[in-house]
Write an enzyme that holds these catalytic residues in place. Structure first.
Site, mmCIF file in Angstrom:
data_model
loop_
_atom_site.group_PDB
_atom_site.id
_atom_site.type_symbol
_atom_site.label_atom_id
_atom_site.label_comp_id
_atom_site.label_asym_id
_atom_site.label_seq_id
_atom_site.Cartn_x
_atom_site.Cartn_y
_atom_site.Cartn_z
ATOM 1 N N TYR A 143 0.850 -1.184 0.000
ATOM 2 C CA TYR A 143 0.000 0.000 0.000
ATOM 3 C C TYR A 143 0.886 1.234 0.000
ATOM 4 O O TYR A 143 1.846 1.311 0.776
ATOM 5 C CB TYR A 143 -0.902 0.006 1.236
ATOM 6 C CG TYR A 143 -1.843 1.194 1.309
ATOM 7 C CD1 TYR A 143 -2.887 1.323 0.395
ATOM 8 C CD2 TYR A 143 -1.689 2.171 2.283
ATOM 9 C CE1 TYR A 143 -3.757 2.414 0.455
ATOM 10 C CE2 TYR A 143 -2.558 3.262 2.344
ATOM 11 C CZ TYR A 143 -3.585 3.376 1.435
ATOM 12 O OH TYR A 143 -4.437 4.448 1.496
ATOM 13 N N ASP A 231 9.216 2.951 0.451
ATOM 14 C CA ASP A 231 8.092 3.570 1.138
ATOM 15 C C ASP A 231 8.213 3.190 2.608
ATOM 16 O O ASP A 231 7.832 2.091 3.010
ATOM 17 C CB ASP A 231 6.762 3.088 0.548
ATOM 18 C CG ASP A 231 5.567 3.697 1.275
ATOM 19 O OD1 ASP A 231 5.769 4.299 2.352
ATOM 20 O OD2 ASP A 231 4.438 3.554 0.770
ATOM 21 N N LYS A 259 3.495 8.873 9.132
ATOM 22 C CA LYS A 259 3.194 8.259 10.431
ATOM 23 C C LYS A 259 4.122 8.730 11.562
ATOM 24 O O LYS A 259 3.945 9.840 12.041
ATOM 25 C CB LYS A 259 3.110 6.739 10.258
ATOM 26 C CG LYS A 259 1.948 6.422 9.295
ATOM 27 C CD LYS A 259 1.552 4.980 9.125
ATOM 28 C CE LYS A 259 0.273 4.913 8.297
ATOM 29 N NZ LYS A 259 0.317 4.085 7.121
HETATM 30 C C1 LIG Z 1 -0.161 4.595 5.695
HETATM 31 C C2 LIG Z 1 0.690 4.348 4.523
HETATM 32 C C3 LIG Z 1 0.748 5.247 3.443
HETATM 33 C C4 LIG Z 1 -0.195 6.412 3.324
HETATM 34 O O1 LIG Z 1 -0.032 7.341 4.335
HETATM 35 P P1 LIG Z 1 -1.261 8.338 4.663
HETATM 36 O O2 LIG Z 1 -0.707 9.252 5.695
HETATM 37 O O3 LIG Z 1 -2.372 7.459 5.166
HETATM 38 O O4 LIG Z 1 -1.618 9.034 3.412
HETATM 39 C C5 LIG Z 1 1.671 5.021 2.452
HETATM 40 N N1 LIG Z 1 2.500 3.979 2.499
HETATM 41 C C6 LIG Z 1 2.482 3.091 3.504
HETATM 42 C C7 LIG Z 1 3.460 1.959 3.514
HETATM 43 C C8 LIG Z 1 1.559 3.230 4.533
HETATM 44 O O5 LIG Z 1 1.502 2.324 5.508
#
Ligand SMILES: *Cc1c(COP(=O)(O)O)cnc(C)c1O
Length: 425
Positions: A143, A231, A259
């Protein structure tokens, strides 16, 4: 004057689609009515009915120190007194950028945005601008936020709903996104601008990178001149002080954060070497901007969190999670169910089944286990006994630095009872 979760959710559903601002919160995949949080403190959240839960959601990883940490709250308060947003440079963004680049080897510059989604979206744009190529490659079940080109074969809520992508996203928008199975190094060609990967896949439950997978990606990217993007929205400043690179010994070209680095406020960041980031406006032709980017409250909160954790703290948390993982697995196994609790650093997954199984290495294998219906029973039994897991089987457990040994021991006891209930047909 007693409030109820049901009432608040009723009201929410009238004015917010599905009653939520992010789909997984709706409890659709586990059934029932979500609890509406009134407050949180450390490892706990309390709902509007006054029920307290040991919280393993922890804002899906945004809170590393636990909820409402006094030092974090104080830094937000202090920042707010000086004004919340200006549209001009502030000291806080410089301090947080210095903190990030000091901790992650090879990360020379970062630019702040307001979410993980934006961070990844912008990193991809830079990669395309820097290479002059259009294609990007992502892995099935990873994701990367909800931007158009990256929702295809997404994890988290996208996986939960069994969607190949999303309505409202055109073929054109995903035409340059290639999808490959996780844990297999793909063959690239020189049309690929970047390979985007979660160094530990934490949105298809937990899937750990196979030995040499990340190294293989690095080599294949180098072979064709593509950029490697980690990511690290979940793994950054959670796996280790230096992130996935320090943990696995593989250096990407671009990093995405979110995060943890916002200390519970809306922040994302993307970064890399000065030469790659020199493609960004105002230095170069890749445009990217944001009214609230580098927000003083968020950078203050993030800086406070980072300044309070050392590499030793990450190590200590990882050791505690390893012990907890084994006890949790054993407690569930005592019910007669089969369980695995894979963990990488402090990241913890949970799979359950009626038959024995091996640890998933990709979304196909994870899906069979996540969709077998056991999690929803286990989830509700846990919740009724005061433990809040994520309301979706594709999410992982977040143990914060505020969870005490006693919290973990109680969780294991409750898991034993809950597994016994889930095991009943
Ligand atoms: C949560 C998440 C995102 C998106 O971050 P948001 O602050 O929700 O837009 C992107 N990549 C990873 C791996 C994530 O866990």
């Amino acid at each position: 004057m007693t409030e109820s979760n049901a009432e608040w959710f009723e009201r929410a559903q009238k004015v917010i689609p599905g009653g939520v601002d992010s789909p997984v919160r709706s409890f659709r995949s586990v059934g029932g009515v979500p609890y509406t949080v009134a407050s949180g403190s450390g490892a706990y959240v309390r709902d509007v009915e006054g029920t307290t839960y040991i919280d393993f959601v922890q804002s899906y990883g945004a809170s590393l120190l636990g909820h409402a940490h006094p030092a974090v709250i104080e830094s937000i308060r202090a920042a707010a007194l000086d004004g919340t947003t200006f549209g001009a440079p502030t000291r806080g963004e410089v301090l947080l950028a210095e903190a990030l680049t000091a901790r992650v080897a090879g990360l020379e510059q970062v630019r702040f945005v307001s979410s993980g989604t934006e961070a990844v979206m912008s990193a991809v744009r830079v990669a395309r601008g820097a290479t002059g190529r259009s294609k990007i490659l992502k892995f099935d079940g990873c994701y990367h936020g909800h931007s158009d080109g990256l929702l295809v074969a997404g994890g988290s809520g996208v996986a939960q709903m069994g969607l190949p992508g999303s309505a409202g996203v055109t073929e054109g928008a995903v035409g340059d996104t290639l999808v490959a199975p996780y844990n297999v190094v793909p063959n690239l060609d020189d049309s690929v601008a970047a390979v985007l990967v979660e160094a530990v896949a934490a949105n298809m439950n937990l899937v750990r990178p196979a030995e040499n997978f990340l190294r293989g990606l690095r080599d294949e990217c180098d072979r064709v001149g593509a950029l490697l993007i980690f990511d690290e929205v979940i793994t950054g400043f959670r796996l280790a002080q230096g992130g996935a690179e320090a943990y696995f010994g593989v250096r990407p070209d671009l990093w995405c954060f979110g995060k943890v680095i916002g200390g519970g406020l809306p922040v994302g960041a993307f970064g890399g070497s000065r030469s790659v980031l020199s493609h960004l406006a105002p230095l170069g032709p890749v445009y990217q901007a944001g009214t609230l980017s580098g927000n003083p409250l968020a950078t203050a909160a993030g800086l406070t969190v980072l300044s309070r954790v050392s590499e030793d703290d990450y190590q200590a948390l990882s050791v505690r999670v390893a012990g907890f993982a084994e006890e949790l697995r054993a407690a569930i196994a005592a019910s007669g169910l089969f369980a695995l609790t894979p963990h990488e650093g402090p990241l913890l997954g949970l799979y359950m089944a009626r038959e024995s199984f091996t640890e998933p290495t990709n979304i196909e294998q994870a899906r069979v286990l996540c969709d077998n219906g056991l999690y929803r029973k286990f989830f509700h039994a846990m919740l009724e006994r005061g433990v809040a897991l994520a309301p979706g089987s594709y999410e992982i457990l977040f143990v914060s630095m505020a969870h005490s040994d006693d919290d973990l021991r109680r969780t294991v006891e409750i898991a034993a009872e809950s597994a016994a209930i889930a095991a009943q047909l």
